[in-house]
Each structure stands twice: as structure tokens, then as C-alpha cells.
Design a protein around this motif. Structure first.
Motif, PDB file in Angstrom:
ATOM      1  N   ARG A   1      76.051  41.631   9.662  1.00  0.00           N
ATOM      2  CA  ARG A   1      76.095  40.994  10.977  1.00  0.00           C
ATOM      3  C   ARG A   1      76.083  42.073  12.046  1.00  0.00           C
ATOM      4  O   ARG A   1      76.947  42.942  12.057  1.00  0.00           O
ATOM      5  CB  ARG A   1      77.329  40.126  11.093  1.00  0.00           C
TER       6      ARG A   1
ATOM      7  N   ARG B   1      85.788  37.544  18.780  1.00  0.00           N
ATOM      8  CA  ARG B   1      85.627  37.428  17.321  1.00  0.00           C
ATOM      9  C   ARG B   1      84.387  38.189  16.861  1.00  0.00           C
ATOM     10  O   ARG B   1      84.417  38.890  15.843  1.00  0.00           O
ATOM     11  CB  ARG B   1      85.536  35.947  16.928  1.00  0.00           C
ATOM     12  N   ILE B   2      83.289  38.057  17.591  1.00  0.00           N
ATOM     13  CA  ILE B   2      82.057  38.764  17.232  1.00  0.00           C
ATOM     14  C   ILE B   2      82.287  40.272  17.294  1.00  0.00           C
ATOM     15  O   ILE B   2      81.866  41.007  16.398  1.00  0.00           O
ATOM     16  CB  ILE B   2      80.889  38.304  18.132  1.00  0.00           C
TER      17      ILE B   2
ATOM     18  N   LEU C   1      79.232  31.628  12.126  1.00  0.00           N
ATOM     19  CA  LEU C   1      80.090  32.752  11.765  1.00  0.00           C
ATOM     20  C   LEU C   1      80.879  32.468  10.495  1.00  0.00           C
ATOM     21  O   LEU C   1      81.175  33.388   9.722  1.00  0.00           O
ATOM     22  CB  LEU C   1      81.057  33.081  12.902  1.00  0.00           C
ATOM     23  N   ASP C   2      81.224  31.206  10.267  1.00  0.00           N
ATOM     24  CA  ASP C   2      81.968  30.827   9.065  1.00  0.00           C
ATOM     25  C   ASP C   2      81.075  30.744   7.829  1.00  0.00           C
ATOM     26  O   ASP C   2      81.575  30.625   6.711  1.00  0.00           O
ATOM     27  CB  ASP C   2      82.668  29.475   9.269  1.00  0.00           C
TER      28      ASP C   2
ATOM     29  N   GLU D   1      84.971  41.855  16.733  1.00  0.00           N
ATOM     30  CA  GLU D   1      85.811  42.250  15.599  1.00  0.00           C
ATOM     31  C   GLU D   1      85.067  42.186  14.268  1.00  0.00           C
ATOM     32  O   GLU D   1      85.288  43.018  13.395  1.00  0.00           O
ATOM     33  CB  GLU D   1      87.049  41.337  15.521  1.00  0.00           C
ATOM     34  N   GLU D   2      84.179  41.201  14.095  1.00  0.00           N
ATOM     35  CA  GLU D   2      83.567  40.952  12.791  1.00  0.00           C
ATOM     36  C   GLU D   2      82.193  41.591  12.608  1.00  0.00           C
ATOM     37  O   GLU D   2      81.722  41.708  11.477  1.00  0.00           O
ATOM     38  CB  GLU D   2      83.450  39.438  12.553  1.00  0.00           C
ATOM     39  N   PHE D   3      81.531  41.975  13.688  1.00  0.00           N
ATOM     40  CA  PHE D   3      80.153  42.476  13.609  1.00  0.00           C
ATOM     41  C   PHE D   3      80.118  43.991  13.809  1.00  0.00           C
ATOM     42  O   PHE D   3      81.027  44.573  14.384  1.00  0.00           O
ATOM     43  CB  PHE D   3      79.303  41.859  14.718  1.00  0.00           C
TER      44      PHE D   3
ATOM     45  N   GLU E   1      80.417  29.131  15.947  1.00  0.00           N
ATOM     46  CA  GLU E   1      81.571  29.300  15.056  1.00  0.00           C
ATOM     47  C   GLU E   1      81.219  28.894  13.628  1.00  0.00           C
ATOM     48  O   GLU E   1      81.609  29.582  12.672  1.00  0.00           O
ATOM     49  CB  GLU E   1      82.767  28.492  15.570  1.00  0.00           C
TER      50      GLU E   1
END
Length: 167
Positions: free
Chosen positions: A3, A140-141, A119-120, A143-145, A116
Motif C-alpha cells: 500500500r 490511518r493511511i 483498507l480492511d 500509519e498503514e501505508f 475504510e
């Protein structure tokens, strides 16, 4: 699952980087892309397009109704009917493209829910992320990407770099 989000200042070429990276990939890409609506060289708004069907609409414009953001009004009908729907339908594609997660798009609860859900999922995602949004989805993006910042010096090389990462 990979991602990547690209971010940077307005007008630096974030959407172009994403579009060129997708062109280099041999993947079925689905999702949305946005573009400026120019009239006599002046930005009047932004269009929104379903990547897989080519269906286009108006994301925002100086002359439409909807929530106001700066000089633009966000067209929730097209944002929901084209944007959120394209992201919902993209979960069976090789790559989900989301251009962009920014203040205009975040005016729609349907869009937020669609992103969302993406993303899940277990799908690879390539997104454009507004550089200073404090919205929980933008956080969130971040943190996760893997987040790449586009600037004038790297924007010509980034599409190839991104394509290699997904390749």
C-alpha cells in the motif's frame, strides 16, 4: 500486500504520478481518479472518474451546490454515485486506485466508508493523500501505508519507482 500513498503540495503532480505508475503496471486497476476542470486556463473545479468504467462526473465546481470548501462546492451526488461506488466495486481488482483522500472527498460519509472497507480488504492500494488532512481516515493511511512525498525533483522518476514496488 503493498500500500502506497503519494502526497505533496497542491499542483505538484500527485495525480499524474499515480496515473503514470498505473500505466506501467500489468494489473487490473479499479477505483477513482480526479482531474482539474480548467476554463480559459483557470481551475473551475475537479472531475471524478471511475477508472474501470470511464464514467465521469463533477467532484466539485465553483458553480454547483453542495458543501462549500474554499471557492468550490462538493458535488455529493457524483462523489457518492461515481466515487464511492467505484471504490466499493474495486475489491475484486488487482490494484485499488484512490485519487484522492482529501478534504473534498472527506465531505462524503459514503466515500469514507468505501475507503475504510478497501483498507480492511487484502487488496494492494495506490492512493493520493492530502498532505495536511487531520481526518482519522487520512491519519490511518499515514500509519498503514508507505507514504512518498512528490516534489518537483522526484515527480518524473516516482512513477517508475512505484511501478517497481508493485511489480
Amino acid at each position: 500486500m503493498l500500500r502506497i500513498a503519494v502526497t505533496g503540495k497542491p499542483g505538484v503532480g500527485k495525480s499524474t504520478v499515480v496515473a503514470r505508475a498505473v500505466e506501467k503496471l500489468d494489473l487490473k486497476a479499479c477505483g477513482i481518479r480526479t482531474a482539474e476542470i480548467l476554463v480559459n486556463g483557470k481551475r473551475q473545479g475537479f472531475s471524478i472518474e471511475d477508472v474501470s468504467t470511464g464514467r465521469k462526473g463533477v467532484l466539485s465546481h465553483v458553480r454547483c451546490s453542495g458543501p462549500k470548501l474554499g471557492k468550490y462546492h462538493v458535488n455529493l451526488a457524483d462523489l457518492d454515485g461515481i466515487g464511492a461506488e467505484a471504490i466499493k466495486k474495486s475489491l475484486d481488482c488487482d490494484l485499488i486506485v484512490i485519487d484522492e483522500v482529501g478534504p473534498m472527498e472527506l465531505k462524503s460519509e459514503n466515500f469514507i466508508l468505501a475507503v475504510e472497507n478497501a483498507l480492511d480488504s487484502d487488496r494492494p492500494i495506490l492512493a493520493v493523500l492530502h498532505r495536511s488532512s487531520e481526518h482519522s481516515l487520512a491519519q490511518r493511511i499515514r500509519e498503514e501505508f508507505t507514504v512518498l512525498t512528490v516534489d518537483e525533483d522526484n515527480r518524473d522518476d516516482l512513477p517508475e519507482r512505484i511501478a517497481e514496488m508493485f511489480g
